[in-house]
Design an enzyme around this catalytic site. Structure first.
Site, PDB file in Angstrom:
ATOM      1  CG  ASN A 125      -1.653   1.247   1.465  1.00 30.74           C
ATOM      2  OD1 ASN A 125      -1.762   2.070   0.562  1.00 30.74           O
ATOM      3  ND2 ASN A 125      -2.189   1.418   2.667  1.00 30.74           N
ATOM      4  CE  LYS A 140       0.392   3.339   4.881  1.00 29.19           C
ATOM      5  NZ  LYS A 140       0.188   3.436   6.297  1.00 29.19           N
ATOM      6  CG  HIS A 187      -5.707   1.675   5.252  1.00 23.82           C
ATOM      7  ND1 HIS A 187      -5.263   2.612   6.156  1.00 23.82           N
ATOM      8  CD2 HIS A 187      -4.670   0.822   5.050  1.00 23.82           C
ATOM      9  CE1 HIS A 187      -4.006   2.335   6.488  1.00 23.82           C
ATOM     10  NE2 HIS A 187      -3.621   1.255   5.827  1.00 23.82           N
ATOM     11  CD  GLU A 240      -2.791   5.347   6.933  1.00 23.88           C
ATOM     12  OE1 GLU A 240      -2.742   5.443   5.688  1.00 23.88           O
ATOM     13  OE2 GLU A 240      -1.868   4.838   7.613  1.00 23.88           O
ATOM     14  CD  GLU A 271      -3.365  -2.839   7.262  1.00 21.96           C
ATOM     15  OE1 GLU A 271      -2.264  -3.073   6.793  1.00 21.96           O
ATOM     16  OE2 GLU A 271      -3.994  -1.788   7.056  1.00 21.96           O
ATOM     17  N   GLY A 276       2.731   1.807  10.725  1.00 22.04           N
ATOM     18  CA  GLY A 276       3.729   2.876  10.605  1.00 22.04           C
ATOM     19  C   GLY A 276       4.477   3.185  11.889  1.00 22.04           C
ATOM     20  CB  SER A 301       5.326  -2.321  11.883  1.00 23.53           C
ATOM     21  OG  SER A 301       4.953  -0.984  12.169  1.00 23.53           O
TER      22      SER A 301
HETATM   23  C1  PEP Z   1      -0.663  -0.044   6.024  1.00 23.65           C
HETATM   24  O1  PEP Z   1      -0.807   1.146   5.932  1.00 23.65           O
HETATM   25  O2  PEP Z   1      -1.509  -0.794   5.514  1.00 23.65           O
HETATM   26  C2  PEP Z   1       0.490  -0.574   6.734  1.00 23.65           C
HETATM   27  C3  PEP Z   1       0.470  -1.814   7.111  1.00 23.65           C
HETATM   28  O3  PEP Z   1       1.528   0.305   6.963  1.00 23.65           O
HETATM   29  P1  PEP Z   1       2.978  -0.054   7.561  1.00 23.65           P
HETATM   30  O4  PEP Z   1       3.456  -1.330   6.917  1.00 23.65           O
HETATM   31  O5  PEP Z   1       3.843   1.113   7.201  1.00 23.65           O
HETATM   32  O6  PEP Z   1       2.820  -0.221   9.029  1.00 23.65           O
END
Ligand code: PEP
Length: 252
Positions: free
Chosen positions: A11, A13, A98, A100, A168, A174, A214
């Site tokens: 992703n 973003k 997601h 976000e 998630e 992040g 992460s």
């Molecule tokens: C995400 O935004 O779906 C995600 C898993 O981000 P990150 O791997 O940076 O934690």
């Protein structure tokens, strides 16, 4: 036990310019030169790069996804993008729900469900995200939150072909922090149980459930080895081909 082919999806973003196609080319070349991974590989760039990336990845084994879409049909909705437009640009899947989007755009389970419907209607795969916030986790509500999001966000017509679930934990996105493998196993087992209860053993056991939050090359093998983890949704570490390929290594 149903065999599920894992999926590693990146992703991007709100990152990437046209020149970022170099990373996609580097990934395609790594996939061709190194042993083929036993997983599907996908990149979800911003809307502006979908057509370019779809063109670049044709016949490379990398598929392209959108990061969101409107629940509405094309029409007078300034700034929105319909699922059918993403399909036309070359996407085969769309991430919906997601955290976000849920946080920054106040998307509810009902909104996410409607978006997943639009994705299905366009003939695309919906990657539906669920996960608890840190306060919810601290209050011991993780499993209830995830069950509620699954029940509200996943449409009744979901099956293993048109839907992928991504767990998630919001506090892991992040941040460089990840749940323990025991915690991941518990949540994924609960998700599997919910899917089997709602959709029956055949469909419920066939749906892929990704872990996201992460994931990086250093922890991918350990996380991907957890029962009921059928791949990863990767944010930051998907932007550089070498980092993303290091995660895909978990399936080589
Ligand atoms: C995400 O935004 O779906 C995600 C898993 O981000 P990150 O791997 O940076 O934690």
């Amino acid at each position: 036990m149903t065999a599920r082919r894992p999926l590693v999806a990146g992703n991007w973003k709100m990152n990437g310019l046209r020149g970022s196609v170099a990373e996609v080319e580097a990934l395609a070349s790594a996939l061709q030169q190194r042993p083929a991974p036993a997983c599907d590989v996908m990149i979800a760039p911003p809307f502006t790069l979908i057509a370019q990336f779809a063109h670049t990845t044709a016949n490379t084994g990398i598929s392209i996804a959108g990061q969101d879409c409107s629940a509405l049909a094309p029409g007078a909705h300034t700034g929105d993008v319909a699922a059918t437009m993403l399909a036309d640009a070359g996407a085969t899947a769309v991430i919906v729900g997601h955290s976000e989007r849920r946080q920054d755009h106040f998307e509810t389970d009902e909104t996410v469900n409607a978006k997943a419907h639009a994705v299905h209607a366009a003939g695309l795969v919906a990657i539906i995200c669920v996960g608890e916030t840190e306060p919810e986790r601290d209050r011991g509500e993780t499993l209830d939150v995830v069950k509620g999001q699954l029940s509200g966000s996943v449409p009744d017509n979901a099956d293993a072909v048109n839907t992928v679930i991504a767990y998630e934990p919001v506090w892991a996105i992040g941040t460089g922090r990840t749940p323990t493998t025991d915690d991941v196993e518990t949540v994924h087992a609960t998700i599997r149980e919910c899917l089997v209860t709602r959709f029956g053993a055949e469909k419920g056991n066939a749906m892929r459930v990704l872990y996201g939050g992460s994931v990086k090359a250093a922890n991918a093998s350990e996380l991907m080895a957890v029962a009921n983890v059928d791949g990863a949704l990767v944010g930051g570490a998907s932007l550089r081909a070498a980092d993303f390929d290091g995660i895909i290594d978990a399936y080589r």
